[in-house]
Design an enzyme around this catalytic site. Structure first.
Site, mmCIF file in Angstrom:
data_model
loop_
_atom_site.group_PDB
_atom_site.id
_atom_site.type_symbol
_atom_site.label_atom_id
_atom_site.label_comp_id
_atom_site.label_asym_id
_atom_site.label_seq_id
_atom_site.Cartn_x
_atom_site.Cartn_y
_atom_site.Cartn_z
ATOM 1 N N GLU A 90 11.587 5.471 -31.843
ATOM 2 C CA GLU A 90 10.624 6.200 -31.009
ATOM 3 C C GLU A 90 10.683 5.800 -29.545
ATOM 4 O O GLU A 90 10.660 6.660 -28.655
ATOM 5 C CB GLU A 90 9.204 6.015 -31.559
ATOM 6 C CG GLU A 90 8.948 6.748 -32.878
ATOM 7 C CD GLU A 90 9.500 6.024 -34.100
ATOM 8 O OE1 GLU A 90 9.933 4.863 -33.970
ATOM 9 O OE2 GLU A 90 9.498 6.620 -35.194
ATOM 10 N N HIS A 113 -1.293 5.725 -41.164
ATOM 11 C CA HIS A 113 -0.797 7.082 -40.924
ATOM 12 C C HIS A 113 -1.919 8.082 -40.649
ATOM 13 O O HIS A 113 -1.710 9.279 -40.748
ATOM 14 C CB HIS A 113 0.005 7.575 -42.138
ATOM 15 C CG HIS A 113 1.397 7.034 -42.196
ATOM 16 N ND1 HIS A 113 1.671 5.698 -42.117
ATOM 17 C CD2 HIS A 113 2.596 7.657 -42.310
ATOM 18 C CE1 HIS A 113 2.978 5.518 -42.204
ATOM 19 N NE2 HIS A 113 3.572 6.681 -42.306
#
Lengths: 329, 326
Positions: B60, B128
């Site tokens: 990322e 998450h």
């Protein structure tokens, strides 16, 4: 190249002096001892090629041809500085010369350089990217992410690792399981070469070869320059972690007299000419300091300039009660 | 007008802008053959090829750093980070690179790029299911957009791609399948300007401010309150969190004199906390009651359905907050 190295040396000495006089604030990291790396590498490529460096960045700016006056003024935090006093010592940049700056979050510019190289490839432009960082950066994940992508997509970027044996105060042995940084490039199937970072010709030759490789579409290249900083990590560093003998040994390898001797030996320049260069550069740097010192501070009214390229509605900024009258008035 | 899904709206914006401007590229994890983790980029690889729809490693920080560099080199990257939880790995590149360069280098260049990412939950567990829009919105130099409807998803993404500054575009996983009308070609391309909130329901008793999924919850709460309590709610969709359209919210409060801020992020340090502070500065004298906040309790969101349900901010929480005011 001799003149460029002398420029960097003298610029740094004057910067250190100004720092001691509190005319330069914050952190100041000097490039003294490593001049051959920036100068040799940047001389080996074209003027339009792109350069990104790390926070010890004055050398790249000068090697790229930035005006020492504007560089010094940036250190002094003045309006006439390269970045109008917004960046400071660690963030010199001049986009018009394709010098994209000093980056002070260690390793962060490694994927940025890869991304620029992708843009060159995509737009079918011939420029290559030189991306400089230190041995310390190779311990950061972002180094590996950047190398991985550059190799995966065959990008025209030369990664130049200045191995000066220290990541701030950590010795190489404390921060890396391998002494040779080129080993880290092998995992990405990236061709690499080690060169003598105290010898401007050695760096020149290595980077010339690396850039030719990139320009011919064969993908990235990794150059490791073995070098040493003669001063501490920053002006605040008492250098408790390395011994004086080691520093003395490396100082004997000073790249400037070394290349000077080469020039005299090969009748490229006379000793008088080299002395003349030093005198001229010293005058130039004195002038840079004088210019910086006499330059105006940035206008306080411009403090919020350049937050956005497309300016936003001033009412959209949280102001608190003190400034509300000016917003509503 | 055509009715399409939020997912389709995001895809259409990217597709149309890629057709219009060859500098626009997409990059992200599993966005090609797989079609993206929420199937947003599905099919784009076939249409535009791997040079413009780039399959990236799982990296990322590298993705955003690479996008910053590509933007500096003349492209307009739209980087997808699979969820906002994973965007934390890229926070350095977002905050210290994308948001800083225009200012730090004295306006010499800007970083025209978009980071698309996704908030949401649904038994995904503590790592998450988070919302971090407040973190991004606290950074000068970033623009932060959170659309609630397909029309805004498309229109704001078009604006984001055309914007010269870095834009964080946060979608919501529970909105992808919602449908709504999007202006057809006869009405232009439907670009929605960044930085403009919208009064989506007029009312006179209380202002509900929401964005993304919480906008829909606020609208639902407004219906319930009208039906059951006879309370008239005005609902404002912020759409953009930074720059924030304070005047629209302030004007609404001047009419209703009551304000409820609705978010999905944590109460402490959440986006609503700074919004509340600024609203107090701007319209304390207009308020007849303390500003109320609906937010996530300061607890990691657990996996178990029954525990998760306890914590997720809902329209019922908004109804309760409004009833507290009257």
């Amino acid at each position: 190249m001799y003149r460029r190295m002398v420029q960097i040396r003298h610029f740094e000495e004057h910067a250190a002096e100004a720092y001691a006089q509190a005319k330069v604030g914050g952190f100041l990291h000097l490039y003294i001892g490593e001049e051959a790396v920036a100068v040799g590498a940047i001389a080996a490529v074209r003027e339009e090629d792109h350069v990104l460096g790390h926070y010890r960045d004055h050398g790249y700016a000068l090697a790229k041809g930035c005006d020492p006056k504007a560089c010094m003024a940036e250190l002094f935090g003045r309006e006439t500085g390269l970045c109008h006093g917004r960046g400071g010592s660690m963030h010199l940049a001049e986009a018009a010369r394709h010098y994209w700056g000093g980056y002070a979050i260690v390793g962060s510019h490694i994927p940025i350089g890869a991304g620029m190289a992708y843009a060159m490839q995509y737009l079918e432009q011939p420029e290559v990217v030189l991306d400089f960082f230190g041995d310390g950066a190779t311990g950061n994940g972002i180094f590996h992410e950047g190398l991985n992508m550059a190799a995966l997509w065959n990008l025209p970027v030369v990664f130049i690792c200045e191995n000066n044996l220290y990541g701030m105060g950590a010795t190489l042995a404390e921060e890396s399981p391998v002494r040779d940084m080129i080993i880290k490039a092998e995992g990405y199937t990236m061709p690499s070469v080690q060169c003598d970072g105290m010898d401007v010709l050695s760096v020149y030759e290595a980077v010339q070869k690396a850039a030719a490789h990139c320009r011919s579409g064969q993908g990235p290249y990794f150059v490791e320059a073995l070098t040493y900083r003669f001063r501490g990590h920053s002006m605040a560093d008492p250098e408790l972690y390395r011994d004086k003998d080691e520093v003395t040994r490396w100082k004997a390898l000073d790249p400037i007299p070394k290349f000077g001797e080469f020039c005299v030996e090969h009748r490229i320049s006379s000793e008088q000419e080299l002395a003349q260069v030093k005198e001229e550069v010293e005058a130039e740097m004195l002038e840079a300091v004088r210019f910086a010192d006499q330059s105006p501070w940035p206008d306080p009214a411009t403090v919020d300039q350049w937050i956005y390229a497309k300016p936003i509605d001033p009412e959209a900024i949280a102001t608190g009660p003190d400034q509300l009258s000016s917003v509503e008035g | 007008m055509a009715e399409i899904s939020y997912r389709q709206a995001v895809r259409d914006a990217m597709r149309e802008e890629m057709m219009r401007d060859p500098r626009v590229i997409l990059m992200g994890e599993s966005i090609t053959g797989y079609g993206g983790s929420y199937a947003v980029t599905k099919g784009l690889i076939d249409e535009f090829g791997p040079k413009r729809v780039m399959e990236t490693p799982i990296a990322e920080a590298g993705i955003v750093g690479f996008a910053v560099g590509a933007a500096m080199g003349g492209l307009i990257p739209v980087a997808e980070l699979m969820t906002v939880n994973f965007a934390l790995l890229a926070l350095d590149q977002v905050v210290n690179s994308a948001a800083k360069f225009h200012y730090m280098f004295g306006g010499q260049w800007s970083v025209p790029m978009v980071v698309r990412t996704v908030s949401g939950f649904g038994q995904l567990g503590p790592t998450h299911s988070q919302s971090f829009e407040g973190w991004f919105a606290s950074v000068p130099g970033l623009k932060v957009v959170m659309p609630a409807t397909p029309a805004d998803a498309k229109g704001l993404l078009l604006a984001a791609i055309r914007d010269p500054d870095p834009v964080i575009f946060i979608e919501h996983s529970l909105l992808y399948s919602t449908r709504g009308e999007v202006p057809g070609p006869a009405l232009g391309d439907g670009e929605v300007p960044i930085g403009q909130a919208k009064v989506v329901r007029e009312g006179s008793d209380v202002t509900l401010v929401g964005y993304s999924r919480m906008l829909l919850q606020a609208l639902h709460a407004a219906e319930v309150l009208e039906r059951e309590d006879g309370i008239s709610c005005e609902v404002v969709d912020l759409r953009t969190l930074r720059p924030l359209d304070y005047p629209t919210v302030v004007n609404s409060v001047r009419r209703t004199h009551r304000l409820v801020l609705c978010g999905e992020d944590w109460r402490t340090g959440g986006f609503g906390a700074s919004l509340l502070s600024e609203m107090q500065d701007r319209c304390f004298d207009d308020l007849d009651a303390p500003i109320q906040r609906v937010a996530m309790r300061d607890i990691p969101l657990p996996y178990s359905r029954e525990l998760e349900r306890l914590l997720i901010p809902s329209s019922e929480d908004i109804v309760t907050a409004v009833r507290r005011l009257s």
